[in-house]
Design a protein around this motif. Structure first.
Motif, PDB file in Angstrom:
ATOM      1  N   TYR B 285       0.831  -1.212   0.000  1.00 47.87           N
ATOM      2  CA  TYR B 285       0.000   0.000   0.000  1.00 47.87           C
ATOM      3  C   TYR B 285       0.862   1.258   0.000  1.00 47.87           C
ATOM      4  CZ  TYR B 285      -4.303  -2.556   0.261  1.00 47.87           C
ATOM      5  OH  TYR B 285      -5.351  -3.354  -0.064  1.00 47.87           O
ATOM      6  N   ASP B 286       1.943   1.225   0.778  1.00 50.13           N
ATOM      7  CA  ASP B 286       2.854   2.372   0.751  1.00 50.13           C
ATOM      8  C   ASP B 286       3.371   2.602  -0.668  1.00 50.13           C
ATOM      9  OD1 ASP B 286       2.529   2.800   3.400  1.00 50.13           O
ATOM     10  OD2 ASP B 286       4.467   2.011   4.034  1.00 50.13           O
ATOM     11  N   SER B 287       3.696   1.495  -1.347  1.00 50.11           N
ATOM     12  CA  SER B 287       4.198   1.580  -2.721  1.00 50.11           C
ATOM     13  C   SER B 287       3.174   2.238  -3.628  1.00 50.11           C
ATOM     14  CB  SER B 287       4.449   0.178  -3.284  1.00 50.11           C
ATOM     15  OG  SER B 287       5.132  -0.622  -2.386  1.00 50.11           O
ATOM     16  N   LEU B 288       1.937   1.819  -3.415  1.00 52.36           N
ATOM     17  CA  LEU B 288       0.840   2.330  -4.228  1.00 52.36           C
ATOM     18  C   LEU B 288       0.641   3.827  -3.982  1.00 52.36           C
ATOM     19  CD1 LEU B 288      -1.585   1.089  -5.937  1.00 52.36           C
ATOM     20  CD2 LEU B 288      -2.898   1.308  -3.840  1.00 52.36           C
ATOM     21  N   PHE B 289       0.640   4.199  -2.713  1.00 47.76           N
ATOM     22  CA  PHE B 289       0.421   5.606  -2.370  1.00 47.76           C
ATOM     23  C   PHE B 289       1.555   6.469  -2.946  1.00 47.76           C
ATOM     24  CE2 PHE B 289      -1.994   4.208   1.722  1.00 47.76           C
ATOM     25  CZ  PHE B 289      -3.074   3.845   0.949  1.00 47.76           C
ATOM     26  N   ALA B 290       2.782   5.961  -2.832  1.00 45.50           N
ATOM     27  CA  ALA B 290       3.929   6.714  -3.357  1.00 45.50           C
ATOM     28  C   ALA B 290       3.783   6.896  -4.866  1.00 45.50           C
ATOM     29  CB  ALA B 290       5.227   5.999  -3.017  1.00 45.50           C
ATOM     30  N   LYS B 291       3.370   5.842  -5.539  1.00 47.93           N
ATOM     31  CA  LYS B 291       3.246   5.888  -6.992  1.00 47.93           C
ATOM     32  C   LYS B 291       2.224   6.940  -7.444  1.00 47.93           C
ATOM     33  CE  LYS B 291       3.059   3.893 -11.262  1.00 47.93           C
ATOM     34  NZ  LYS B 291       4.152   3.500 -12.134  1.00 47.93           N
ATOM     35  N   TYR B 292       1.069   6.962  -6.782  1.00 51.56           N
ATOM     36  CA  TYR B 292      -0.011   7.839  -7.256  1.00 51.56           C
ATOM     37  C   TYR B 292      -0.080   9.159  -6.486  1.00 51.56           C
ATOM     38  CZ  TYR B 292      -1.288   3.859 -10.047  1.00 51.56           C
ATOM     39  OH  TYR B 292      -1.252   2.838 -10.958  1.00 51.56           O
ATOM     40  N   GLY B 293       0.928   9.443  -5.683  1.00 48.95           N
ATOM     41  CA  GLY B 293       0.959  10.723  -4.972  1.00 48.95           C
ATOM     42  C   GLY B 293      -0.126  10.857  -3.924  1.00 48.95           C
ATOM     43  N   VAL B 294      -0.555   9.719  -3.361  1.00 53.75           N
ATOM     44  CA  VAL B 294      -1.561   9.770  -2.295  1.00 53.75           C
ATOM     45  C   VAL B 294      -0.893  10.256  -1.015  1.00 53.75           C
ATOM     46  CG1 VAL B 294      -3.055   8.327  -0.829  1.00 53.75           C
ATOM     47  CG2 VAL B 294      -2.948   7.940  -3.310  1.00 53.75           C
ATOM     48  N   CYS B 295      -1.544  11.169  -0.317  1.00 49.88           N
ATOM     49  CA  CYS B 295      -1.021  11.674   0.955  1.00 49.88           C
ATOM     50  C   CYS B 295      -1.394  10.680   2.046  1.00 49.88           C
ATOM     51  CB  CYS B 295      -1.617  13.054   1.245  1.00 49.88           C
ATOM     52  SG  CYS B 295      -1.169  13.712   2.854  1.00 49.88           S
ATOM     53  N   LYS B 296      -0.397   9.980   2.565  1.00 51.33           N
ATOM     54  CA  LYS B 296      -0.653   8.952   3.564  1.00 51.33           C
ATOM     55  C   LYS B 296      -0.633   9.569   4.954  1.00 51.33           C
ATOM     56  CE  LYS B 296       1.369   4.882   5.646  1.00 51.33           C
ATOM     57  NZ  LYS B 296       2.656   4.253   5.970  1.00 51.33           N
ATOM     58  N   VAL B 297      -1.668   9.341   5.734  1.00 44.04           N
ATOM     59  CA  VAL B 297      -1.692   9.833   7.111  1.00 44.04           C
ATOM     60  C   VAL B 297      -1.769   8.630   8.045  1.00 44.04           C
ATOM     61  CG1 VAL B 297      -2.733  12.067   6.563  1.00 44.04           C
ATOM     62  CG2 VAL B 297      -4.208  10.101   7.072  1.00 44.04           C
ATOM     63  N   THR B 298      -1.449   8.850   9.320  1.00 43.00           N
ATOM     64  CA  THR B 298      -1.365   7.700  10.216  1.00 43.00           C
ATOM     65  C   THR B 298      -2.335   7.780  11.393  1.00 43.00           C
ATOM     66  OG1 THR B 298       0.447   8.773  11.381  1.00 43.00           O
ATOM     67  CG2 THR B 298       1.053   7.227   9.654  1.00 43.00           C
ATOM     68  N   SER B 299      -3.201   8.784  11.396  1.00 40.61           N
ATOM     69  CA  SER B 299      -4.222   8.828  12.446  1.00 40.61           C
ATOM     70  C   SER B 299      -5.435   9.567  11.911  1.00 40.61           C
ATOM     71  CB  SER B 299      -3.701   9.530  13.700  1.00 40.61           C
ATOM     72  OG  SER B 299      -3.573  10.917  13.460  1.00 40.61           O
ATOM     73  N   LEU B 300      -6.555   9.332  12.583  1.00 41.23           N
ATOM     74  CA  LEU B 300      -7.776  10.041  12.229  1.00 41.23           C
ATOM     75  C   LEU B 300      -7.594  11.546  12.380  1.00 41.23           C
ATOM     76  CD1 LEU B 300     -10.856   8.167  13.676  1.00 41.23           C
ATOM     77  CD2 LEU B 300     -10.805   9.543  11.599  1.00 41.23           C
ATOM     78  N   ALA B 301      -6.888  11.948  13.439  1.00 45.12           N
ATOM     79  CA  ALA B 301      -6.669  13.381  13.662  1.00 45.12           C
ATOM     80  C   ALA B 301      -5.963  13.991  12.457  1.00 45.12           C
ATOM     81  CB  ALA B 301      -5.849  13.601  14.933  1.00 45.12           C
ATOM     82  N   GLU B 302      -4.968  13.269  11.951  1.00 43.03           N
ATOM     83  CA  GLU B 302      -4.207  13.789  10.826  1.00 43.03           C
ATOM     84  C   GLU B 302      -5.070  13.792   9.555  1.00 43.03           C
ATOM     85  OE1 GLU B 302       0.158  13.007   8.817  1.00 43.03           O
ATOM     86  OE2 GLU B 302      -0.510  11.613  10.358  1.00 43.03           O
TER      87      GLU B 302
END
Lengths: 717, 717
Positions: B285-302
């Motif tokens: 999933y990290d690979s996928l997000f990096a590829k498509y420029g998805v902003c990955k967050v790690t909490s609901l607050a974020e």
């Protein structure tokens, strides 16, 4: 070499601090009739709080201020003055301080700015007021601070607006706050009022002409009404004082939560080119916090989150966390966050799982424990599930309830369930994540249940509590190093030591060094090679040659004694040619080592915080990733062992990838001895680098192969 | 080898989704007269929202529900039905679905639980309803979901309490939310209402029997009223569909912010013992997000923080941040947080600094820019300072105002200053951190100024916006890899390839391989050694021998051609003895390489997300630290170059510590070619490991020294 004034200064000064935190009389110099002005706000706040002591407004242009009789000057006040607030223009501060000192004021609080923070002229002014105060015994808070408050004692001597924010009725859960920044202290206080607690006592130290963070922490740590201390700090002028203050807090079991600002050099640190320079001040603070079990946080939000948990909840005794949720998604996010922080999401016992399945068959009963959304229809389910979970031996229970605290009747049902659980289990460590109204949050706080809007914050706070508990346990069980009773050798040389001298020092300090023989002739080299066992390595000894390999001064893998004799001549000739000025004392012969893990041990004297030790694995990759751990010296064996475990690559020493487990006992022992050597010589040593320090497999020991010791240029015997 | 059904399924299905997000008629099967019940809440919410379409309560026991005429069955409804909400017991769901399908309902939303999430019986039931729906063309949302809402269109088909929370009047800034979890979606919505925005359209996909996250993202990305999409996901059943959806969003410049749950295996990942198994689904999933420029967050607050910034603010064009503060402490904390996230806290121009000093001499004017606390006395200062700072070429301005938004008159003065700045600089990217009342927050939102209670959150949100902007720019400028026009070779072998075959495949794919000669006699070995240049290495070639070194099949540092001939016999004899069953084909002779940096290139086929490539530095330490970067294949040269920069130890390739800079062009080219090879063979390859891949200094190239290619056991030509 010991500066006696420095010794005296190394203890926190607590005189006058009871007047600061428990004043019976407060004078305001520059008192204002306008409650919104800096000179008016403290008076207005004291009235609002119902301060039981005397208030003395000082202002020559009014006979009465905010309904209180005013005085034209400090000396006109007849009673004793515990606190004199100085809220006058910078140019009038020296006069005011002189007047206060003459009138035996206990503590002067200087709101005015324009001192050391603006440069040389201000620094001079600051030194002047400090001298006046010291000679009279009066303490100073500030300048450039926003004062102190102790709401539980109905006292306040601050112009922070935040103190005027509404809080719930009645005595509130409290954590003390000591902040170098007034604004940050104010924001923290404001945030705390939203969280069913307050930061109280609350003090801002500003420029710290006199009273500093260490003084306040030491005083508050001894105050029985204070259970925990939060602090914001940017730096300190005297590391020994801060160490002593943190030691007092640790000894009394008072958790300290610290937000250290000014870490931006972290980026620059990555660029430093050799190990010895890696210990900068950021790392020195990390070392200090690790040593004294200070809970380090990295944002104001986290400072408030952890303080909330300390004020309202209690510290768990282990890492096993039970996650009780009403939805799968919340449970997964919480399990992720818990695992990330090293908490153990261990399953419930089989018996408990069976009981839960009997209560509500569609539930998930491992861990996270998921009641399913049925909990929104049947609040009894929450109570029934909690009853089972609190009986388990998990150390902390985090309950995730989405936004059930926002609206009736769900919020009432949740509170009923929580109240019943608390009645039957007064000591259960329960933390709730729920969106809730302020009233519901306060009700949970009264049940000693910390509450977080967002579940990741709840898990992080739980983890911080667990870490605080572990640090307290470690502190209680530790055997402190007493430098006076160690046999650490004292360095008597200046500048860079020869490798031989460096190794002798290490050896005398209890750090095992590779067995090697110093020879001064080719015959002796041949004999040494035979005696040590082949193959051997040989290395030139010359104080002038720092890059031995480049000078042709190192030969490895010598497989016969004849060759050792030849290589002696070769080394001497090569070094003489490359560095003709060098004084060649001889050559070291040492056995070649195979196997073992290369590590780096180091020590450096931080200008503020004193001796720091460093540990990491060897190799360029490690250095580029900066995977080192740090501690303030001295360390006992257990502290050294912890420090070794702190590096990310620890698993390489611990038998990862079917490698033999390294001799961690030998390594921890050496690191502890190095820390004691550094601490005992903190005035005469600049740095020690043991690189590589080879750790053989378990039971086989470890030893220094090379070492660089730099004595202080100003060192005297 | 291509599954045509799979091909069809690889595109998001958008049919029916306009009925889901823009319904003109909603039926509620299992409608309740009680607005608090699951079957009653959607009706009550539709009435509150003023839904302009038709509402059809279906309940055979009532003729009227909540004031609306009720129907005894779906077929009694005369009008067309866009959405049918199914809020009946699990056992009645199949009947309801059949009825809806028969009545040409566009989308059925199944609130009921008890399907795939409870095991086999539920999975069967889910398959049944899916089959009914597919055969009729009806779409399904859920089961086990809590529905959909589109507040801007005054429509809602959910039983989430959160939708009933009060929001400010008028049209609100919005970000779409697609959540697999109902509760998490509800919490996110609730949190958004506190932040002057809402998550809208809002959809929860539950078990995803039919409509999934990818379908929703693809549809919403094409909706002009949607400017950004937030998503919570735990996994997906079809990676190609998700890829296509993310590609559509990227093509249309719609930022996607993703909270991926279920990462707890991360801990377990550390224990895996070899490179090939490092690509687990979390990393996929990290690979996928990096590829498509998805902003990955790690909490609901974020998730909420970044969505707030996207809804209210706009994306900066670079990393230079100006920090304007009213106190030193806030400024230092913000500078720390900004540096930590790689933002550039660059000083203002000399001219600007001079102007600010003229306005208020005690201010600090570098960056952070500190007005001093004077800003609380003189709000004009904020405006004057902002006027200067917005004229600078910093990309984003973060203004830190403590708790000035909590009380008059300071909040009014702050708003006045902000309003004037916004009037003169409509496009300035300004973010504020301030504790403020809801009204003040809403007023700032109306000025397109995102506002955060806590300064670290403000800085993190600014950094996320910057990263989103960079990802968009990279996407715009990228040249996509078109697999149909690449000349990647196709693998036609099954199982483990010989090293020779593996290297031939790599070479054909454009990945440089070390020059080496395959020999079948000692004479040929001697000739090859001479031709390649001494010293050489020799290595056995045998499909059965996977651990060549252990079998005595590898000899290094051979310095003469005679020795090469001898070593040929030695290798063959040793391998024959250790692995008597092995078929020894011959020996490879290759030059010994010195210098260069060892790296690892790898590819693996993730069961869901397809081909993933991996990059890291060589050596056991790297593996133990898990310092690898990952991307979904294929990658063009620039994407490969980015991926190389993503590892923590990148500086070792980039000339750190006076080492020569490595040939990054050769490395990126090889990695790109490997990714294309993996993507072109994703059905017939299991994994590729190139270890080590040696990168020589700049301009000197790079090459594979060893390679392991595993073809799929089921591969067919």
């Amino acid at each position: 070499v010991v500066n006696l004034t420095g010794m005296e200064d190394s203890l926190p000064r607590e005189e006058g601090l009871s007047s600061l935190f428990y004043p019976r009389s407060i004078a305001v110099i520059g008192a204002s009739t306008d409650p919104k002005k800096i000179g008016g706000r403290p008076i207005s706040q004291l009235k609002t709080l119902g301060f039981p002591g005397a208030i003395y407004p000082v202002n020559s242009r009014h006979t009465e201020i905010q309904g209180i009789p005013a005085f034209d000057r400090v000396s006109s006040v007849l009673g004793k003055i515990d606190i004199a607030i100085i809220a006058v223009p910078t140019t009038s501060v020296v006069d005011a301080i002189e007047e206060c000192a003459a009138c035996s004021v206990k503590v002067a609080i200087i709101f005015s700015a324009g001192f050391a923070e603006i440069g040389d002229a201000g620094a001079y002014l600051q030194k002047t007021i400090k001298t006046i105060a010291r000679s009279s015994g009066m303490r100073l808070l500030g300048p450039n601070c926003i004062g102190v408050a102790h709401v539980a004692e109905r006292t306040s001597a601050t112009f922070a607006f935040a103190m005027g924010l509404p809080t719930p009725e009645g005595p509130l859960p409290r954590v003390a706050l000591v902040s170098q920044s007034g604004a940050v202290g104010g924001i923290a206080y404001a945030l705390s009022t939203f969280r069913s607690m307050i930061f109280d006592p609350w003090v801002t130290t500003g420029n710290e002409a006199d009273i500093d963070v260490a003084d306040c922490i030491a005083f508050l740590a001894k105050d029985d009404s204070v259970s925990a201390i939060a602090t914001y700090l940017e730096g300190c002028q005297n590391g020994d004082r801060l160490k002593t203050a943190l030691e007092i807090a640790a000894d009394r079991g008072k958790p300290v939560v610290a937000l250290k600002a000014g870490n931006s050099e972290a980026g620059a640190m990555a660029a430093v080119s050799h190990t010895a320079s890696l210990v900068g001040s950021v790392l020195a603070y990390d070392s200090l916090f690790a040593k004294y079990g200070v809970c380090k946080v990295t944002s104001l939000a986290e400072l408030v989150d952890v303080s909330h948990a300390l004020a309202i909840g209690s510290v768990p005794m282990g890492r096993r966390i039970a996650i009780l949720t009403g939805s799968g998604g919340q449970g997964i996010l919480a399990a992720d966050a818990a695992t990330e922080r090293g908490l153990e999401v261990t399953p419930l016992s089989a018996a408990a799982q069976k009981r839960l399945k009997a209560i509500w068959p569609p539930s998930s009963v491992g861990n996270p424990i998921d009641t399913t959304a049925q909990v929104t229809n049947d609040a009894g389910l929450l109570k029934d599930f909690l009853d089972v979970v609190v009986e388990e031996d998990h150390d902390v229970i985090v309950v995730l309830l989405a936004y059930l605290g926002m609206m009736s009747p769900w919020s009432d049902r949740m509170l009923t369930a929580m109240t019943k659980t608390r009645e039957s289990h007064p000591d259960a460590k329960i933390i709730v994540s729920v969106l809730a109204t302020r009233e519901v949050q306060n009700a949970l706080a009264r049940l000693h249940i910390p509450v977080y809007e967002e579940l990741t914050s709840a898990i992080k706070a739980a983890a911080s509590l667990v870490e605080i508990g572990e640090a307290q346990e470690r502190w209680r069980s530790r055997v402190p190093v007493d430098l006076r009773t160690t046999s650490a050798p004292i360095l008597v040389e200046r500048g860079v030591l020869t490798e031989q001298a460096a190794k002798r020092l290490l050896s005398e300090a209890g750090i095992p060094v590779i067995r090697e023989v110093f020879v001064e002739s080719s015959e002796a080299a041949a004999l040494a090679a035979e005696e040590l066992g082949l193959p051997v390595a040989m290395k030139v000894v010359s104080p002038q040659v720092t890059h031995k390999t480049e000078a042709g001064g190192v030969v490895l893998d010598i497989t016969s004694s004849e060759d050792a004799a030849n290589k002696y001549h070769q080394i001497v000739a090569s070094v003489a040619k490359v560095e003709p000025e060098a004084n060649i004392l001889g050559v070291l012969v040492a056995p070649m080592i195979t196997g073992g893990v290369e590590t780096i041990l180091g020590a450096k004297i931080d200008p503020i915080l004193g001796p720091i030790v460093l540990f990491g694995l060897g190799g360029i990759y490690v250095e580029s990733l900066n995977d080192f751990s740090y501690r303030v010296a001295p360390l006992n064996f257990n502290e050294a062992a912890e420090m070794i475990r702190d590096i990310k690559g620890f698993n390489l020493l611990d038998g990862a990838r079917s490698r033999p487990k390294a001799d961690l006992n030998a390594l921890a022992s050496a690191l502890s001895h190095l820390s004691i050597l550094a601490a005992a010589n903190s005035k005469v040593i600049e740095s020690i680098d043991v690189n590589p320090f080879i750790v053989l497999p378990e039971g086989q020991g470890a030893f220094a192969v090379d070492a660089l010791v730099v004595g202080s240029p100003s060192a005297t015997a």
